[in-house]
Design an enzyme around this catalytic site. Structure first.
Site, PDB file in Angstrom:
ATOM      1  N   PRO A 106     -11.554  25.408  19.603  1.00  0.00           N
ATOM      2  CA  PRO A 106     -11.131  26.431  20.385  1.00  0.00           C
ATOM      3  C   PRO A 106     -10.677  25.990  21.812  1.00  0.00           C
ATOM      4  CG  PRO A 106     -13.633  26.407  19.830  1.00  0.00           C
ATOM      5  CD  PRO A 106     -12.838  25.226  19.125  1.00  0.00           C
ATOM      6  N   VAL A 107      -9.777  26.816  22.259  1.00  0.00           N
ATOM      7  CA  VAL A 107      -9.209  26.577  23.632  1.00  0.00           C
ATOM      8  C   VAL A 107     -10.174  26.756  25.142  1.00  0.00           C
ATOM      9  CG1 VAL A 107      -7.071  26.862  24.982  1.00  0.00           C
ATOM     10  CG2 VAL A 107      -7.056  27.056  22.528  1.00  0.00           C
ATOM     11  N   GLY A 110     -14.184  23.224  27.149  1.00  0.00           N
ATOM     12  CA  GLY A 110     -14.570  21.816  26.940  1.00  0.00           C
ATOM     13  C   GLY A 110     -14.912  20.905  25.588  1.00  0.00           C
ATOM     14  N   LEU A 111     -13.914  21.697  24.688  1.00  0.00           N
ATOM     15  CA  LEU A 111     -14.055  20.640  23.483  1.00  0.00           C
ATOM     16  C   LEU A 111     -12.874  19.806  23.187  1.00  0.00           C
ATOM     17  CD1 LEU A 111     -15.512  23.301  21.029  1.00  0.00           C
ATOM     18  CD2 LEU A 111     -16.667  21.497  22.702  1.00  0.00           C
ATOM     19  N   GLY A 112     -12.025  19.480  24.607  1.00  0.00           N
ATOM     20  CA  GLY A 112     -10.993  18.461  24.397  1.00  0.00           C
ATOM     21  C   GLY A 112      -9.594  18.834  23.818  1.00  0.00           C
ATOM     22  N   SER A 113      -9.434  20.166  23.706  1.00  0.00           N
ATOM     23  CA  SER A 113      -8.217  20.608  22.965  1.00  0.00           C
ATOM     24  C   SER A 113      -7.055  20.295  23.491  1.00  0.00           C
ATOM     25  CB  SER A 113      -8.228  22.270  22.487  1.00  0.00           C
ATOM     26  OG  SER A 113      -8.157  22.908  23.906  1.00  0.00           O
ATOM     27  N   SER A 114      -6.653  20.113  24.830  1.00  0.00           N
ATOM     28  CA  SER A 114      -5.416  20.021  25.457  1.00  0.00           C
ATOM     29  C   SER A 114      -5.203  18.246  25.311  1.00  0.00           C
ATOM     30  CB  SER A 114      -5.351  20.079  26.993  1.00  0.00           C
ATOM     31  OG  SER A 114      -6.504  19.740  27.664  1.00  0.00           O
ATOM     32  N   ALA A 116      -6.440  16.254  22.600  1.00  0.00           N
ATOM     33  CA  ALA A 116      -6.047  16.350  21.433  1.00  0.00           C
ATOM     34  C   ALA A 116      -4.508  16.668  21.093  1.00  0.00           C
ATOM     35  CB  ALA A 116      -6.971  16.975  20.429  1.00  0.00           C
ATOM     36  N   ASP A 157     -10.298  12.431  27.673  1.00  0.00           N
ATOM     37  CA  ASP A 157     -10.152  12.985  26.435  1.00  0.00           C
ATOM     38  C   ASP A 157      -9.143  12.846  25.458  1.00  0.00           C
ATOM     39  OD1 ASP A 157     -11.964  15.021  27.558  1.00  0.00           O
ATOM     40  OD2 ASP A 157     -10.674  16.725  27.488  1.00  0.00           O
TER      41      ASP A 157
HETATM   42  O1  PMV Z   1     -14.704  20.697  30.813  1.00  0.00           O
HETATM   43  P1  PMV Z   1     -14.759  19.243  30.156  1.00  0.00           P
HETATM   44  O2  PMV Z   1     -15.536  19.255  28.998  1.00  0.00           O
HETATM   45  O3  PMV Z   1     -13.279  18.658  30.154  1.00  0.00           O
HETATM   46  O4  PMV Z   1     -15.824  18.397  30.848  1.00  0.00           O
HETATM   47  C1  PMV Z   1     -15.279  18.112  32.036  1.00  0.00           C
HETATM   48  C2  PMV Z   1     -16.486  16.996  32.585  1.00  0.00           C
HETATM   49  C3  PMV Z   1     -16.715  16.784  34.136  1.00  0.00           C
HETATM   50  O5  PMV Z   1     -17.555  15.557  33.925  1.00  0.00           O
HETATM   51  C4  PMV Z   1     -17.393  18.111  34.772  1.00  0.00           C
HETATM   52  C5  PMV Z   1     -15.444  16.450  34.617  1.00  0.00           C
HETATM   53  C6  PMV Z   1     -14.927  15.262  34.550  1.00  0.00           C
HETATM   54  O6  PMV Z   1     -13.690  15.147  35.009  1.00  0.00           O
HETATM   55  O7  PMV Z   1     -15.288  14.103  34.226  1.00  0.00           O
END
Ligand code: PMV
Length: 327
Positions: A106-107, A110-114, A116, A157
């Site tokens: 899912p976009v 916070g699951l790293g889609s961009s 990946a 990521d």
């Molecule tokens: O939103 P995400 O899953 O990319 O997580 C950000 C993680 C933080 O620690 C809040 C920010 C960062 O740059 O590390």
């Protein structure tokens, strides 16, 4: 007619097991690749046009610097174009390409889609030209797109999508591979609530500035927690890892980045026997994760769904990006 060759690459998404936000101020975070993927397919064209399509219906084409397609699609497609051009430049090629993207990540939650997406694009275009990049080069090329989106990305990521498995990330020491002997079964609860990572990071910085005597010890505690979580993973002590995740959620609540919906889902997961549960990523919406015994996954996923989340049963994958050629 000759055979039409297609190049493919597939890269995993990620969760943050512990340490988000605290990592911004120098503590360690543990990041893990999960079995959700972006797949990119590349075919050659007889002109110099870059044509991008996706399962989400976002599409457009670039002819030199001109974009043709819906304006609101361009913002999403520009980073992909940057990834493609980075590879063409590195390889000294200028052939046009058809690029198709499909995703089970899912976009923008916070699951790293961009990350990946950038990694899979670089690997697939490289593979099309018969070039399997070494991990370091691939990571470097895939960061060009991320730099366009965020001025100063940590690159975590892209690193996890490239290498897979679990890694420790620390601003001072960089990336360290974390050997995790056991599977780490996770159920993700996606609240579907959009949030802005940059805003939340800034909010934490301000809180830290305003109440240093109170907030600094929380950061110190989170740093210690990450060290213990690393040990727990190395020793396959899943119960201890779960306890530490619970504490980590409490610390994240204390610095103000949780959300009512996340807290409710964490509570549901714990009530139904999860070993540990916390928000993952920036917070303020997005996703939470529950560490579970394998046989509990379906039941906890069901309960999270009843609680209003879209559940995803995930597990650690040890392989990062992979590319191949097919007819
Ligand atoms: O939103 P995400 O899953 O990319 O997580 C950000 C993680 C933080 O620690 C809040 C920010 C960062 O740059 O590390």
């Amino acid at each position: 007619m000759g055979k039409v060759l297609k190049a493919f690459a597939r890269a995993p998404g990620k969760i943050i097991l512990v340490g988000e936000h605290f990592v911004v101020h120098g503590e360690s975070a543990i990041v893990m690749a999960i079995n959700r993927y972006i797949t990119v397919m590349v075919e050659g064209r007889s002109d110099e046009i870059i044509h991008i399509t996706s399962d989400l219906g976002i599409s457009g084409q670039y002819d030199k610097d001109h974009f043709y397609g819906p304006r609101d699609h361009q913002k999403t497609l520009d980073p992909i174009k940057i990834s493609i051009l980075s590879v063409l430049e590195a390889l000294g090629e200028n052939q046009g390409l058809d690029v198709h993207i499909s995703s089970t990540i899912p976009v923008a939650v916070g699951l790293g889609s961009s990350g990946a997406l950038a990694v899979a694009t670089v690997a697939a275009v490289g593979q099309y030209f018969n070039n399997k990049f070494q991990a370091e080069e691939l990571l470097k090329l895939s960061l060009n797109a991320e730099r366009y989106v965020h001025v100063n990305p940590s690159g975590v990521d892209q690193a996890i999508s490239t290498y897979g498995g679990a890694i420790i990330y620390n601003k001072k020491t960089g990336l360290t591979r974390l050997e995790a002997p056991l599977p780490i079964p996770i159920v993700i609860g996606n609240t579907g609530i959009e949030r802005n990572t940059g805003q939340l990071v800034d909010q934490v910085r301000k809180l830290k500035q305003q109440y240093p005597q109170t907030i600094d010890p929380i950061f110190h505690s989170a740093g210690e927690l990450s060290i213990q979580a690393i040990e727990a993973i190395q020793q396959s002590n899943i119960t201890r890892l779960g306890n530490l995740m619970d504490i980590n959620h409490g610390l994240l609540m204390a610095i103000g980045v949780s959300h009512e919906a996340l807290d409710r889902l964490v509570h549901i997961a714990k009530q139904n026997g999860a070993l540990g549960a916390k928000l993952t990523g920036a917070g303020g919406g997005g996703c939470m994760i529950a560490l579970v015994a394998q046989e509990q996954s379906n039941q906890i996923a069901e309960k999270l769904e009843q609680g209003g989340a879209t559940p995803i049963i995930a597990e650690k994958v040890n392989t990062g990006v992979r590319s191949w050629i097919s007819e």
